[in-house]
Motif scaffolding. Structure first.
Motif, mmCIF file in Angstrom:
data_model
loop_
_atom_site.group_PDB
_atom_site.id
_atom_site.type_symbol
_atom_site.label_atom_id
_atom_site.label_comp_id
_atom_site.label_asym_id
_atom_site.label_seq_id
_atom_site.Cartn_x
_atom_site.Cartn_y
_atom_site.Cartn_z
ATOM 1 N N ILE A 91 0.832 -1.200 0.000
ATOM 2 C CA ILE A 91 0.000 0.000 0.000
ATOM 3 C C ILE A 91 0.872 1.257 0.000
ATOM 4 O O ILE A 91 2.059 1.214 0.310
ATOM 5 C CB ILE A 91 -0.969 0.015 1.197
ATOM 6 C CG1 ILE A 91 -0.206 0.153 2.518
ATOM 7 C CG2 ILE A 91 -1.835 -1.231 1.191
ATOM 8 C CD1 ILE A 91 -1.106 0.383 3.712
ATOM 9 N N GLY A 92 0.244 2.381 -0.299
ATOM 10 C CA GLY A 92 0.978 3.629 -0.399
ATOM 11 C C GLY A 92 0.863 4.524 0.812
ATOM 12 O O GLY A 92 1.402 5.638 0.804
ATOM 13 N N GLU A 93 0.194 4.097 1.864
ATOM 14 C CA GLU A 93 0.003 4.915 3.058
ATOM 15 C C GLU A 93 0.986 4.489 4.151
ATOM 16 O O GLU A 93 1.052 3.304 4.500
ATOM 17 C CB GLU A 93 -1.421 4.796 3.596
ATOM 18 C CG GLU A 93 -2.492 5.289 2.645
ATOM 19 C CD GLU A 93 -3.020 4.216 1.714
ATOM 20 O OE1 GLU A 93 -3.947 4.509 0.939
ATOM 21 O OE2 GLU A 93 -2.491 3.074 1.758
ATOM 22 N N ALA A 94 1.700 5.463 4.700
ATOM 23 C CA ALA A 94 2.617 5.156 5.803
ATOM 24 C C ALA A 94 1.878 5.007 7.124
ATOM 25 O O ALA A 94 2.335 4.295 8.019
ATOM 26 C CB ALA A 94 3.673 6.251 5.923
ATOM 27 N N ALA A 95 0.736 5.683 7.238
ATOM 28 C CA ALA A 95 -0.060 5.617 8.469
ATOM 29 C C ALA A 95 -1.501 5.297 8.091
ATOM 30 O O ALA A 95 -2.384 6.152 8.164
ATOM 31 C CB ALA A 95 0.023 6.929 9.241
ATOM 32 N N PRO A 96 -1.761 4.067 7.683
ATOM 33 C CA PRO A 96 -3.105 3.721 7.206
ATOM 34 C C PRO A 96 -4.123 3.699 8.334
ATOM 35 O O PRO A 96 -3.844 3.244 9.446
ATOM 36 C CB PRO A 96 -2.914 2.321 6.620
ATOM 37 C CG PRO A 96 -1.754 1.753 7.379
ATOM 38 C CD PRO A 96 -0.845 2.910 7.642
ATOM 39 N N ARG A 97 -5.301 4.199 8.028
ATOM 40 C CA ARG A 97 -6.378 4.192 9.015
ATOM 41 C C ARG A 97 -7.000 2.799 9.102
ATOM 42 O O ARG A 97 -7.022 2.042 8.131
ATOM 43 C CB ARG A 97 -7.420 5.243 8.642
ATOM 44 C CG ARG A 97 -6.883 6.665 8.663
ATOM 45 C CD ARG A 97 -7.852 7.633 8.017
ATOM 46 N NE ARG A 97 -8.065 7.328 6.611
ATOM 47 C CZ ARG A 97 -8.973 7.907 5.837
ATOM 48 N NH1 ARG A 97 -9.780 8.838 6.341
ATOM 49 N NH2 ARG A 97 -9.084 7.574 4.571
ATOM 50 N N LEU A 98 -7.541 2.502 10.271
ATOM 51 C CA LEU A 98 -8.097 1.178 10.547
ATOM 52 C C LEU A 98 -9.596 1.280 10.804
ATOM 53 O O LEU A 98 -10.062 2.218 11.462
ATOM 54 C CB LEU A 98 -7.421 0.568 11.772
ATOM 55 C CG LEU A 98 -5.894 0.508 11.773
ATOM 56 C CD1 LEU A 98 -5.395 -0.013 13.115
ATOM 57 C CD2 LEU A 98 -5.391 -0.364 10.643
ATOM 58 N N SER A 99 -10.330 0.294 10.303
ATOM 59 C CA SER A 99 -11.757 0.169 10.597
ATOM 60 C C SER A 99 -12.035 -1.268 11.005
ATOM 61 O O SER A 99 -11.335 -2.193 10.598
ATOM 62 C CB SER A 99 -12.596 0.523 9.357
ATOM 63 O OG SER A 99 -12.292 1.792 8.859
ATOM 64 N N TRP A 100 -13.073 -1.445 11.823
ATOM 65 C CA TRP A 100 -13.460 -2.800 12.190
ATOM 66 C C TRP A 100 -14.972 -2.888 12.350
ATOM 67 O O TRP A 100 -15.658 -1.905 12.623
ATOM 68 C CB TRP A 100 -12.761 -3.264 13.461
ATOM 69 C CG TRP A 100 -12.884 -2.366 14.645
ATOM 70 C CD1 TRP A 100 -13.864 -2.372 15.601
ATOM 71 C CD2 TRP A 100 -11.966 -1.311 15.018
ATOM 72 N NE1 TRP A 100 -13.625 -1.399 16.539
ATOM 73 C CE2 TRP A 100 -12.466 -0.730 16.212
ATOM 74 C CE3 TRP A 100 -10.794 -0.811 14.460
ATOM 75 C CZ2 TRP A 100 -11.825 0.320 16.847
ATOM 76 C CZ3 TRP A 100 -10.151 0.236 15.099
ATOM 77 C CH2 TRP A 100 -10.669 0.793 16.271
ATOM 78 N N VAL A 101 -15.463 -4.095 12.113
ATOM 79 C CA VAL A 101 -16.890 -4.399 12.234
ATOM 80 C C VAL A 101 -17.063 -5.370 13.388
ATOM 81 O O VAL A 101 -16.312 -6.346 13.519
ATOM 82 C CB VAL A 101 -17.440 -5.011 10.930
ATOM 83 C CG1 VAL A 101 -18.866 -5.515 11.129
ATOM 84 C CG2 VAL A 101 -17.377 -3.993 9.801
ATOM 85 N N THR A 102 -18.039 -5.093 14.243
ATOM 86 C CA THR A 102 -18.299 -5.945 15.397
ATOM 87 C C THR A 102 -19.632 -6.662 15.248
ATOM 88 O O THR A 102 -20.527 -6.210 14.535
ATOM 89 C CB THR A 102 -18.318 -5.121 16.693
ATOM 90 O OG1 THR A 102 -19.336 -4.121 16.588
ATOM 91 C CG2 THR A 102 -16.983 -4.449 16.936
ATOM 92 N N SER A 103 -19.751 -7.762 15.929
ATOM 93 C CA SER A 103 -21.028 -8.455 16.101
ATOM 94 C C SER A 103 -21.326 -8.530 17.587
ATOM 95 O O SER A 103 -20.406 -8.729 18.396
ATOM 96 C CB SER A 103 -20.982 -9.875 15.519
ATOM 97 O OG SER A 103 -20.824 -9.840 14.125
ATOM 98 N N ALA A 104 -22.596 -8.367 17.914
ATOM 99 C CA ALA A 104 -22.978 -8.414 19.330
ATOM 100 C C ALA A 104 -24.368 -9.033 19.445
ATOM 101 O O ALA A 104 -25.270 -8.699 18.667
ATOM 102 C CB ALA A 104 -22.979 -7.016 19.938
ATOM 103 N N THR A 105 -24.519 -9.935 20.375
ATOM 104 C CA THR A 105 -25.824 -10.559 20.592
ATOM 105 C C THR A 105 -26.704 -9.726 21.504
ATOM 106 O O THR A 105 -27.910 -9.973 21.598
ATOM 107 C CB THR A 105 -25.634 -11.960 21.201
ATOM 108 O OG1 THR A 105 -24.851 -11.844 22.402
ATOM 109 C CG2 THR A 105 -24.915 -12.880 20.218
ATOM 110 N N THR A 106 -26.121 -8.746 22.179
ATOM 111 C CA THR A 106 -26.894 -7.897 23.085
ATOM 112 C C THR A 106 -27.561 -6.772 22.306
ATOM 113 O O THR A 106 -26.877 -5.977 21.665
ATOM 114 C CB THR A 106 -25.986 -7.294 24.163
ATOM 115 O OG1 THR A 106 -25.314 -8.350 24.859
ATOM 116 C CG2 THR A 106 -26.792 -6.463 25.145
#
Length: 866
Positions: free
Chosen positions: A18-33
């Motif tokens: 990749i071309g980004e030195a400081a790439p941003r992060l995303s995440w997806v969660t699952s929750a039963t509550t």
């Protein structure tokens, strides 16, 4: 139970090189509550950790560690906490690896093969090869490559990667994209051979509608660099240089528009394997290249994404054989060629439609869209490598014996984006309309978001994307692809801030009239970044494009002059208005000047709001004032005090309502006048590219939803469903691209795969089914279905940055039932169609019911009764 299901690095599907030195992060969660919300997170990369960070952020979170260095690889895990309870388990690690962030690390040289002078039907593709000798103990190897042209790569006789038409099309002089592959397992100790098959592509081949070639240069070239790490930790780099050799291969003609000729008699077995004798090949020439222009990709590559068999074999009135694949698509045909007499030539001509029973090639204009296969006497498989066609039908000539349909497979190709949105309804025509939009997007999102995939054009028209971007962002994850395209837009932007009408930009036709700041087209510079912010929560794209956005808005305002009168020059305006003559697509009912004022207001409003997001108070005030000036100009010049348009048309009212150009009293009256205009037009389309995407919304926004439904469900031309009733499987360029008698529109410009008018899919998703973003990235969702007796059910689903959301409703008589799924860490505002107060719900599944008596649709005027 709480789990972190997926980590995304920026918008990458495969974050290698990749071309980004400081790439941003995303995440997806699952929750039963039910109602679960993230309250904190922790990010770990090997031995480093952020520790617990109290924050609800989980989309495009700033990189928390030291910036990556070139070639550095990190393994990232995330765990989260809710408002109560323990932490989740750690996620599976996401692997991220930087490309060459320092241009000085490029040691390979750009090399050009010897090719003949340009001809008329596409030029031969060249073979290039080089050999390297490797010691034992390679533990990691990366191959990086790009080209002036399009290329396929092989290593020791095996294909590298599954990319198609690599490296794609960028604004070559300023941004040349390279890709990285992990080739560790393909190497061996001792001799290794790298092979490149190189064709003209966008760089040297035919391009645009002016019959031009060699737009960017008269020599194709390749750049390949192999980097290996040995077990002792040492690193070695190899690449294209003066030692490489080239020759002409079996592709004697290869062009994006014209097609390919493959002569199997010229095939060179083992040419890309170690030990092949290439002494008779020509030496390559080293070409100049500034490595600072080399960039890693933002989005996924073009790939083969689906295959379709022949649906029917047709014998035409003239006795020709046509293969019908049942779907208008973009790609090429893979052929299992039978053994035949050496020199036998099999020809495939491609087209989207038939006319009078024969292949309808007139809309292709100068594009031949023809592939030829010359037999060497044996059976073999052939698939074109360096062309693509927009087609449903392929005419076959020269086949030895009776044509065998099982020998032909259509290969669907496009940028390999992740599908994120679906829609279906009880009316099969409406569902098919949406499916046509999907196929139109697939065919035209081929590295560049193009206007059409079949004729001699295939350009990245900015106006088309500007109106379609919200639809695109729902159907597929376009964040990476469109971010990269916006970088090209900024790179191609003129010194005065004007944005080209298509990107990448070049002069396609010397006869093309000079264009000023083109309202509705150049506004892609503001609308597309804002759409990415709204749909993906990506404020970073606003920051990165900010200078481009400012320059464009100022350029459009300058064209308007001190009074914002837009008094000089030509403009596309509401292109392809349904009432425009076939040979005058610019001749809309609404002149281009009010369209320009409206779009200036829209871009100024976006700039005002984006400045607020970015913390730019001076710009927020400045563009807020420009918005009010444009708004006042529109009201003073183009509407009466009551809100009646000076140029009565669906576009005039729709833009005024949707772009907030009217005061409250004017707006209400304008909504009624829009409904009356649609009624007077017989519930037929009365707008073009710029107005059409806003008409149904403007009606629904002003309490005229029943009229919107009559317009949406109209089957007579011009309408969205007319093409569906005519058997269309993609969106047409013109409302009447095919006439009711089955003949092709007589205009010079006709396409059967053009996504712009498919922007209505956004209305189907947001309003008909009722799933819309109410905060950036769908952090808050608006659920407000617009039911009608035309349907008994509708449903939609979208993979938001926070996880899957869906809406499904049924209508039985007056009994309306609604089911909603809301992702974790988000909430939804639910508005039922009976007008009851909105309800806000958290994550989980929810059900609602009410009584809904649909308003009576307005009666059509006498002229259209019955």
């Amino acid at each position: 139970m709480i789990t972190v299901d997926r980590i995304t690095i920026e918008h990458h599907t495969d974050p290698l090189g990749i071309g980004e030195a400081a790439p941003r992060l995303s995440w997806v969660t699952s929750a039963t509550t039910p109602g679960w919300r993230q309250a904190a997170y922790e990010i770990e990369a090997e031995t480093e950790t952020t520790g617990r960070i109290d924050s609800t952020d989980q989309v495009l979170v700033d990189w928390p560690f030291a910036p990556l260095t070139s070639r550095q690889r990190r393994h990232v895990r995330v765990r989260v906490w809710g408002e109560d309870g323990p932490a989740s388990a750690w996620s599976e690690p996401a692997h991220v690896e930087a490309g060459l962030l320092d241009p000085a690390l490029w040691t390979a040289k750009l090399v050009s093969p010897v090719l003949p002078d340009a001809g008329d039907g596409g030029e031969p593709a060249a073979l290039l090869r080089g050999e390297i000798d490797l010691p034992a103990g390679v533990v990691r190897a990366r191959l990086r490559a790009t080209a002036h042209g399009v290329m396929t790569l092989s290593l020791n006789g095996a294909a590298v990667g599954d990319d198609v038409l690599h490296p794609g099309w960028t604004t070559y002089a300023r941004r040349l994209r390279y890709r990285t592959w992990d080739v560790t397992d393909a190497l061996r100790a001792g001799a290794n051979a790298i092979g490149v098959h190189l064709a003209d592509g966008w760089y040297r081949g035919y391009l645009g509608f002016g019959g031009r070639r060699e737009v960017y240069g008269d020599r194709t070239a390749a750049l390949v660099q192999l980097e290996v790490t040995l077990a002792d930790g040492s690193e070695r780099t190899y690449g294209t240089d003066e030692s490489w050799r080239s020759t002409l291969g079996p592709l004697t003609r290869a062009d994006l528009y014209m097609g390919e000729t493959y002569d199997a008699r010229r095939a060179l077995a083992g040419w890309d394997a170690p030990g092949f004798d290439a002494a008779s090949w020509d030496p390559v020439a080293v070409a100049p290249l500034d490595p600072a222009i080399l960039v890693a990709p933002d989005g996924p590559p073009v790939r083969r994404t689906e295959t379709l068999p022949v649906a029917e074999v047709i014998t035409t009135p003239s006795g020709r054989t046509i293969l019908d694949f049942g779907q208008n698509l973009v790609g090429r045909v893979r052929v299992q060629v039978p053994a035949a007499e050496s020199g036998t030539t099999i020809t495939l001509r491609h087209a989207e439609v038939r006319e009078d029973g024969e292949l309808g090639t007139r809309p292709l204009r100068a594009a031949l869209a023809t592939d030829e296969i010359i037999s060497d006497g044996t059976a073999f498989a052939y698939e074109p490598s360096f062309t693509f066609h927009g087609f449903r039908y392929a005419e076959v000539t020269g086949w030895p014996g009776e044509v065998d349909p099982s020998a032909f497979t259509a290969i669907v190709t496009h940028t390999d984006m992740r599908r994120t949105g679906t829609f279906a309804a009880s009316d099969p025509l409406l569902s098919r309309l949406h499916e046509n939009v999907v196929w139109g997007m697939r065919g035209n999102f081929l590295d560049v978001p193009t206007d059409c995939p079949q004729r001699d054009e295939r350009l990245g028209w900015t106006g088309d994307l500007q109106v379609f971007a919200p639809t695109a962002a729902y159907l597929y994850d376009t964040g990476g692809m469109l971010s990269g395209w916006l970088k090209d837009l900024a790179a191609d932007q003129f010194d005065d801030g004007n944005v080209p009408v298509y990107v990448p930009w070049f002069v396609a036709d010397d006869q093309m009239p000079p264009l000023g700041a083109e309202a509705g087209w150049g506004d892609a510079a503001t609308v597309v970044p804002w759409t990415l912010y709204e749909r993906y929560g990506d404020a970073g794209v606003l920051r990165r494009q900010w200078a481009s956005m400012r320059a464009w808005t100022d350029s459009l305002a300058a064209r308007g002059g001190p009074e914002l009168a837009f008094s000089e020059g030509f403009s596309f305006g509401d292109w392809l208005d349904a009432a425009a003559p076939d040979d005058q697509p610019w001749a809309a009912r609404l002149p281009w000047q009010p369209v320009a004022v409206a779009y200036l207001a829209q871009s100024a409003r976006i700039m005002r709001d984006a400045a607020a997001v970015l913390g730019e108070p001076a710009d927020e005030a400045r563009y807020g004032a420009l918005f009010e000036r444009a708004r006042a100009r529109f009201r003073d010049e183009y509407v009466t005090p009551s809100g009646r348009a000076a140029f009565a048309s669906q576009t005039a009212y729709a833009l005024a309502i949707r772009f907030d150009l009217l005061d409250d009293a004017q707006r209400a009256h304008a909504g009624d006048l829009l409904a009356q205009q649609v009624l007077a037009d017989g519930f037929r389309i009365g707008s073009g590219f710029l107005g059409t995407p806003h008409v149904c919304d403007a009606l629904a926004d002003t309490g005229n939803g029943a009229t919107a439904w009559e317009l949406l469900m109209q089957r007579e031309c011009p309408s969205w469903l007319y093409a569906v009733t005519m058997g269309a499987t993609t969106i047409w360029e013109r409302w009447n691209s095919m006439l009711p008698d089955g003949s092709i529109n007589p205009g010079h410009m006709t396409s059967f795969n053009h996504y712009a008018l498919g922007a209505v899919a956004d209305f189907l998703q947001r309003r008909v089914a009722g799933l819309a973003p109410a905060a950036p990235g769908y952090r808050r969702i608006r659920v407000a279905p617009l039911p009608s007796p035309h349907l008994t059910w509708a449903r939609t689903a979208h993979e938001t940055p926070y996880g899957p959301a869906s809406v499904s409703w049924t209508l039985e008589g007056e009994e309306f039932a609604l089911e909603v799924v809301v992702p974790p860490s988000t909430e939804a505002e639910v508005l039922l169609p009976d007008g009851s107060a909105a309800v806000t719900v958290g994550s989980g599944s929810h059900a609602f019911a009410c009584r809904f008596a649909a308003p009576e649709p307005p009666a059509p005027p006498v002229a259209f009764a019955g």
